[in-house]
Motif scaffolding. Structure first.
Motif, PDB file in Angstrom:
ATOM      1  N   THR A   9     -10.089   6.468  -4.599  1.00 41.65           N
ATOM      2  CA  THR A   9     -10.653   5.119  -5.229  1.00 41.65           C
ATOM      3  C   THR A   9     -12.114   5.421  -5.498  1.00 41.65           C
ATOM      4  OG1 THR A   9     -11.220   4.326  -2.976  1.00 41.65           O
ATOM      5  CG2 THR A   9      -8.966   3.806  -3.605  1.00 41.65           C
ATOM      6  N   ALA A  30     -10.761   1.888  -0.516  1.00 45.49           N
ATOM      7  CA  ALA A  30      -9.934   2.893  -0.018  1.00 45.49           C
ATOM      8  C   ALA A  30      -9.698   2.099   1.421  1.00 45.49           C
ATOM      9  CB  ALA A  30     -11.060   4.115   0.565  1.00 45.49           C
ATOM     10  N   ASP A  40      -6.979  -0.700   0.515  1.00 45.00           N
ATOM     11  CA  ASP A  40      -5.595  -0.451   0.014  1.00 45.00           C
ATOM     12  C   ASP A  40      -4.771   0.425   1.150  1.00 45.00           C
ATOM     13  OD1 ASP A  40      -6.336  -1.499  -2.386  1.00 45.00           O
ATOM     14  OD2 ASP A  40      -6.399   0.408  -3.447  1.00 45.00           O
ATOM     15  N   SER A  41      -5.478   1.073   1.876  1.00 38.94           N
ATOM     16  CA  SER A  41      -4.762   1.799   3.029  1.00 38.94           C
ATOM     17  C   SER A  41      -4.195   1.148   4.261  1.00 38.94           C
ATOM     18  CB  SER A  41      -5.764   2.770   3.616  1.00 38.94           C
ATOM     19  OG  SER A  41      -6.785   1.974   4.637  1.00 38.94           O
ATOM     20  N   VAL A  77      -7.391   7.098   6.452  1.00 42.71           N
ATOM     21  CA  VAL A  77      -8.529   6.786   5.641  1.00 42.71           C
ATOM     22  C   VAL A  77      -9.608   7.561   5.894  1.00 42.71           C
ATOM     23  CG1 VAL A  77      -9.154   4.772   6.719  1.00 42.71           C
ATOM     24  CG2 VAL A  77      -9.609   4.927   4.445  1.00 42.71           C
ATOM     25  N   TYR A 110      -5.987   7.854   2.103  1.00 40.69           N
ATOM     26  CA  TYR A 110      -6.992   7.164   0.911  1.00 40.69           C
ATOM     27  C   TYR A 110      -8.349   7.571   1.186  1.00 40.69           C
ATOM     28  CZ  TYR A 110      -3.280   3.962  -0.342  1.00 40.69           C
ATOM     29  OH  TYR A 110      -2.094   3.220  -0.662  1.00 40.69           O
TER      30      TYR A 110
END
Length: 371
Positions: A65, A71, A74-75, A91, A111
């Protein structure tokens, strides 16, 4: 089958069932291509399909990202779907130690931002023992906002450096010389190339100030770099634009995200020249130990895919440099928005004036504007 499983998991975990067009987007990403999906079409959810499928190999999937916030978000958000399906999610964010990094890379899905992945790769290459490395196989990566990372920032070098000795008085002296030079008269600026050129008058002025008869002689050569760097720091590196001064330190501002980057320094004495210009404490100069560009780093992945709302305009470059094919994905519902062609202005001032005028018009109508 894997896509069907993810679609069902998305419905059970988040109440979000992938639309058919998101399934198509997932297929494009799985094929190692770039999916061009319009803003609001759900790229984040689309990525879960190929991420899960490719993570089944156990070799690890990297989701890249543009910033730490995305990051993390979304993770955690999509991570619920993966965990529901028995996958581990890690992450990579700044300021975590090697142990945590190793654990995050050991997960099925990791991520992180392009900077973190790139720097970890460089640090791993400087490790003495294999077991100290944090990354493992570079198997498959999906890059979000792929045009921003693989084209706009492609040639930005990531650099790891170590201090080398250099007197700070030199920088202060040259900052004073640069300060006395006048733009257009003593030097010219090329904004596009981010370069400066000294004129005859400027060179003479500098030689007088430094008490040197010829700066381009063998003895004077070491001063040329200092002089050019000092003028560059004055003309091209502006406070509150390229950097900010905070707690007596010069902190770089990322030109793509506008975020501050503490701990980062420009190389080749440029950071010291800016410190001298601002009159803050001059830190030691550094020399490069390891360096790589995003363009070279991402080509190491066995399979690469990307998604963005705007890839079609750069499709030739994506294909030539990375061998990536851009596939536009139709929208889930017919689109009502009209995309007009770009306006080009002669000057930056003209651009901002036109923008503020337009915003004023739309604001008067009560129409929301995203700039």
């Amino acid at each position: 089958e894997a896509f069907a499983v993810v679609r069902e998991a998305g419905r059970r975990v988040h109440g979000m069932r992938h639309f058919d067009m998101q399934m198509v987007g997932g297929m494009v990403l799985h094929a190692g291509k770039i999916a061009e999906m319009r803003t609001g079409e759900g790229k984040t959810l689309t990525a879960t399909l190929p991420v899960y499928l490719n993570a089944l190999t156990g070799k690890g999937v990297h989701v890249v990202t543009v910033n730490d916030y995305l990051a993390r978000r979304d993770s955690e958000w999509m991570g619920q779907i993966y965990k529901f399906l028995g996958m581990s999610v890690g992450v990579i964010v700044p300021n975590i130690d090697d142990e945590m990094r190793r654990a995050a890379y050991a997960c099925d899905i990791t991520y992180g931002t392009n900077n973190e992945f790139g720097f970890d790769y460089l640090r791993d290459n400087m490790k003495v023992r294999v077991e100290d490395q944090v990354q493992r196989f570079l198997h498959y990566a999906i890059i979000d906002e792929v045009d921003s990372i693989l084209i706009d920032e492609a040639r930005t070098p990531l650099i790891i450096s170590a201090p080398s000795a250099q007197s700070s008085e030199m920088y202060t002296k040259f900052a004073q010389v640069a300060d006395s030079l006048i733009e257009a008269e003593d030097y010219t600026v090329d904004e596009k190339q981010r370069a400066i050129s000294l004129t005859e008058a400027g060179i003479t002025k500098a030689e007088t100030a430094l008490n040197i008869s010829n700066i381009y002689s063998i003895e004077g050569m070491k001063y040329v770099h200092h002089l050019e760097t000092a003028v560059k720091a004055k003309a091209l590196f502006l406070r509150e634009r390229e950097y900010v001064v905070k707690d007596g330190e010069v902190i770089i501002v990322d030109e793509f995200t506008g975020r501050m980057q503490p701990g980062r320094r420009w190389s080749d004495g440029l950071h010291q020249a800016v410190e001298a210009k601002e009159g803050v404490k001059i830190e030691q100069e550094s020399r490069t130990l390891a360096s790589i560009t995003f363009q070279n780093y991402f080509r190491f992945y066995e399979k690469l895919a990307g998604m963005t709302g705007t890839a079609d305009t750069s499709k030739e470059e994506f294909y030539k440099v990375y061998g990536l094919v851009v596939t536009p994905i139709p929208t889930h519902n017919p689109i009502n928005r009209k995309d007009h062609s770009d306006y080009i202005f002669q000057t930056e001032k003209g651009k901002w004036q036109a923008l503020s005028k337009k915003v004023k018009e739309l604001h008067a109508k009560g129409q929301p504007v995203l700039i």
